[in-house]
Design a protein around this motif. Structure first.
Motif: not given
Length: 203
Positions: A31-56
Motif C-alpha cells: 500500500l505504501f508503495a502504491d499510494r505513498g505513506y500519506n495516502g494510506v490509513s490504518i483502516e486501509d492497512l487492516g482491510a488489506a490484511a483482513g483485520v479491522s482497523g482497530p485490530a492493527v
C-alpha cells in the motif's frame, strides 16, 4: 481431554500474532508503495490484511510505527544477512560475489519495500530514521571492507562511492523488473544485475 500445557498455548498464540503482524507489514509495503505513506490509513492497512482497523493497534501503536517496523526490520535483515554472507566466504572475491547475489535477490523480491524506502524514509520519526540510516551505513561498511580486501590499493572513499553506485544499480529493480513475467526473463535480469554490479565494483 486434558488441556495442552500453558506454554504450548502461549506459543500457538504467539505464532498467530507474529503471522498477523507479518501480514500487516506485507500489506503496508504494497500500500505504501502504491499510494505513498500519506495516502494510506490504518483502516486501509487492516482491510488489506483482513483485520479491522482497530485490530492493527494490537500490533502497532500507529501508522508511524508500522513504517518504522517495515524499514527497520528490512535494514536489520540486510545487515545480519550481509555479515553472514561475508563471514561464510572463502575469499574477498567470493564474499563480494555472494553479497551481490544476496542484494539482487533482496531487490527482486522486495521491490515494494525499495519504493517505500526511496520515497518515505523521511516520514519516519526522527529517532527511527537515525536507526535505519545507522543500520544501512553498517551494511555498506560490510561491502566496503570486502572490496578493500579485494582491491587493497584503492582509496576507501572511492570504494564507498562504488558500493553506493552498485546499490543504486541493483535497487533500480522497481523499474527494471517491470514487465518481467516469465521465469526465464527474471533469470536473465538476475544475471544481468549481478554481472553489471560486479563490473561496477571492480572497474
Amino acid at each position: 481431554m486434558e488441556a495442552p500445557p500453558t506454554e504450548d498455548r502461549v506459543t500457538g498464540r504467539s505464532l498467530a500474532k507474529a503471522s498477523r503482524r507479518a501480514a500487516l507489514l506485507d500489506a503496508a509495503a504494497q500500500l505504501f508503495a502504491d499510494r505513498g505513506y500519506n495516502g494510506v490509513s490504518i483502516e486501509d492497512l487492516g482491510a488489506a490484511a483482513g483485520v479491522s482497523g482497530p485490530a492493527v493497534y494490537r500490533h502497532f501503536t500507529g501508522k508511524p510505527s508500522v513504517l518504522s517496523a517495515l524499514l527497520t526490520g528490512v535494514s536489520e535483515d540486510l545487515l545480519v544477512g550481509g555479515r553472514s554472507v561475508a563471514a561464510d566466504a572463502s575469499s574477498p572475491e567470493d564474499a563480494l560475489r555472494a553479497l551481490i547475489r544476496f542484494q539482487v535477490e533482496f531487490a527482486l523480491n522486495n521491490a515494494d519495500v525499495i519504493r517505500v524506502q526511496d520515497r518515505d524514509l523521511a516520514s519516519l520519526p526522527h529517532d527511527d530514521e537515525r536507526t535505519v540510516r545507522s543500520l544501512q551505513r553498517s551494511y555498506v561498511q560490510v561491502w566496503v571492507d570486502q572490496l578493500a580486501d579485494h582491491l587493497p590499493d584503492a582509496d576507501r572513499s572511492l570504494l564507498r562511492r562504488k558500493v553506493h553506485a552498485v546499490f543504486g544499480l541493483i535497487n533500480s529493480t522497481p523499474h527494471t523488473a517491470h514487465g518481467t513475467g516469465s521465469g526465464r526473463e527474471l533469470a536473465q535480469l538476475r544475471d544481468l544485475l549481478q554481472d553489471m554490479a560486479w563490473a561496477a565494483l571492480t572497474v
